[in-house]
Design a protein around this motif. Structure first.
Motif, mmCIF file in Angstrom:
data_model
loop_
_atom_site.group_PDB
_atom_site.id
_atom_site.type_symbol
_atom_site.label_atom_id
_atom_site.label_comp_id
_atom_site.label_asym_id
_atom_site.label_seq_id
_atom_site.Cartn_x
_atom_site.Cartn_y
_atom_site.Cartn_z
ATOM 1 N N GLU A 131 -6.067 2.533 3.862
ATOM 2 C CA GLU A 131 -4.794 1.991 4.356
ATOM 3 C C GLU A 131 -3.602 2.407 3.494
ATOM 4 O O GLU A 131 -2.440 2.105 3.815
ATOM 5 N N ALA A 132 -3.861 3.110 2.379
ATOM 6 C CA ALA A 132 -2.772 3.552 1.510
ATOM 7 C C ALA A 132 -1.915 4.606 2.219
ATOM 8 O O ALA A 132 -2.378 5.317 3.118
ATOM 9 N N HIS B 38 -11.180 5.602 -0.949
ATOM 10 C CA HIS B 38 -11.481 4.225 -1.355
ATOM 11 C C HIS B 38 -10.492 3.206 -0.791
ATOM 12 O O HIS B 38 -10.785 2.014 -0.766
ATOM 13 N N LYS B 39 -9.336 3.676 -0.364
ATOM 14 C CA LYS B 39 -8.330 2.763 0.194
ATOM 15 C C LYS B 39 -7.642 3.464 1.365
ATOM 16 O O LYS B 39 -6.511 3.970 1.248
ATOM 17 N N ASN C 36 0.801 -1.232 0.000
ATOM 18 C CA ASN C 36 0.000 0.000 0.000
ATOM 19 C C ASN C 36 0.835 1.284 0.000
ATOM 20 O O ASN C 36 0.317 2.367 0.281
ATOM 21 N N ILE D 165 -4.992 2.877 -7.333
ATOM 22 C CA ILE D 165 -5.653 1.836 -6.546
ATOM 23 C C ILE D 165 -5.598 0.499 -7.271
ATOM 24 O O ILE D 165 -5.341 -0.553 -6.665
ATOM 25 N N VAL E 220 -7.708 8.691 -3.389
ATOM 26 C CA VAL E 220 -7.200 7.349 -3.071
ATOM 27 C C VAL E 220 -7.634 6.941 -1.666
ATOM 28 O O VAL E 220 -8.114 5.823 -1.431
ATOM 29 N N ILE F 35 -2.133 -0.922 -6.771
ATOM 30 C CA ILE F 35 -1.918 -1.351 -5.381
ATOM 31 C C ILE F 35 -2.558 -2.712 -5.140
ATOM 32 O O ILE F 35 -1.990 -3.575 -4.474
ATOM 33 N N GLU F 36 -3.735 -2.917 -5.726
ATOM 34 C CA GLU F 36 -4.502 -4.137 -5.475
ATOM 35 C C GLU F 36 -4.138 -5.294 -6.391
ATOM 36 O O GLU F 36 -4.636 -6.410 -6.214
ATOM 37 N N ASP G 109 -7.889 6.121 -9.475
ATOM 38 C CA ASP G 109 -8.339 4.764 -9.824
ATOM 39 C C ASP G 109 -7.184 3.904 -10.324
ATOM 40 O O ASP G 109 -7.092 2.708 -9.992
#
Length: 382
Positions: free
Chosen positions: A223-224, A220-221, A193, A336, A217, A339-340, A333
């Protein structure tokens, strides 16, 4: 063949701050030496004068001179006198200078002069939509018209420079290069992340857009984490610290997940790149950015801008993603997504390093420069 570089910056412990321009010269100079080309580097505007040899390169540090009046003229006369002395004493065949502020305007040299386009003040003013000092524009145009030959680090920079100055001259296109051994591949320390930006903290690098992007970011995420590394400079519009402007844009949630590491030694930057899951470089104004090549060489998945020069470095959807930085949601987007998806990051990273290996590695680019220098000397009768 003896080539001398005239530059305002160079990454050395004895010189002042240096950015991508100095790094690009260093990479080329050291590789030319390995190919039995004699190299001198003249760095002007320094706090102290010095002369020494290191790593096969002759270094000359020119102390910054102060004049009560006419500094722009007498400074150039000072440089001219010094250069012509070493041209004679050291049998220098050719001098290469930068286009920045037209340092070679009104300088007459006793050997051919090449100007390499790394982005003049006029070029960046045009890209950023800000006014330029008349004096800088005049000097840059005079320098470009007087040079024996011109070479540009990207076709976009050459064409934009020609348009800005209304100069119809032939340009050789040879990109900046990178020494791959200094940027080895290792993902063993990659931090989940983790998003990295490295480079100067300045508006033209898209860092203020990055603040809005990171806000999206985090929505929606959460923990980034965003880490920024580089020298903070005063913003050209607000006249205050760019990093403080950046932090004021961040949401309270994003601010908690943000870390600014300040400027670090050049040799330490690989440690930060190695730990990143994704590298973000949303530049709004570049010529051909060294940071992009460095991250690509370390097989990192990138999200960059898609402006001008970008297509000469990146391949969208193959070496990473290219997005206009003002499209905050789309840019977020893409971050993310990478990252995923560690598998996609790996594919992009491998493609990126392969592109650097084929087109931007120091050995290949140095050979192209040698051919170019020889053609300049042949035309000049040397």
């Amino acid at each position: 063949m003896h080539i001398s570089f005239l530059t305002p910056e160079y990454p050395h412990s004895l010189s002042g701050p240096s950015g991508g321009l100095g790094t690009s010269i260093k990479n080329l100079a050291e590789t030319l030496v390995n190919k039995n080309v004699e190299v001198s580097v003249v760095i002007y505007g320094q706090s102290q004068a010095a002369e020494f040899d290191e790593n096969g390169i002759h270094f000359y540090f020119l102390k910054n001179q102060r004049y009560a009046i006419g500094g722009w003229y007498f400074h150039r006369r000072y440089i001219q006198k010094f250069l012509n002395q070493i041209i004679k004493q050291k049998d220098i065949d050719l001098i290469e200078a930068t286009d920045w502020i037209g340092i070679t305007a009104f300088i007459k040299l006793n050997c051919p002069l090449v100007i390499r386009l790394n982005g003049s003040d006029a070029y960046f003013c045009k890209l950023e939509g800000r006014p330029q000092k008349f004096k800088n524009r005049l000097f840059e145009k005079i320098a470009l018209k007087k040079a024996d030959s011109l070479v540009s680090v990207s076709r976009f920079t050459a064409e934009k420079t020609s348009s800005v100055f209304g100069i119809n001259r032939k340009y050789e296109i040879i990109p900046n290069s990178i020494e791959l051994r200094s940027f080895s591949v290792s993902n063993r320390n990659e931090k989940t992340n983790s998003i990295l930006y490295f480079g100067t903290i300045i508006r033209k690098k898209g860092v203020l857009e990055l603040a809005y992007i990171f806000n999206e970011v985090i929505k929606h995420k959460p923990e980034a984490e965003l880490i920024m590394v580089g020298k903070d400079v005063k913003d050209v519009r607000e006249h205050e610290s760019t990093i403080e402007l950046f932090k004021r844009i961040l949401s309270s949630e994003a601010l908690k997940r943000f870390s600014y590491q300040g400027a670090v030694a050049y040799e330490k930057i690989t440690e930060y790149i190695e730990k990143a899951s994704v590298v973000v470089l949303p530049s709004l104004a570049e010529a051909l950015p060294m940071t992009w090549l460095e991250a690509m060489a370390m097989e990192k998945a990138l999200v960059t801008s898609n402006i001008g020069w970008a297509k000469e470095v990146m391949v969208n959807g193959e070496t990473g993603y290219m997005v206009n930085p003002i499209k905050h949601l789309e840019y977020a987007d893409r971050i993310i997504q990478l990252i995923e998806d560690p598998e996609l990051r790996s594919v992009f990273g491998k493609n990126a390093r392969q592109k650097v290996l084929e087109e931007f590695n120091a050995d290949v680019v140095a050979n192209r420069n040698i051919v170019f220098y020889k053609s300049v000397l042949k035309l000049s009768g040397n």
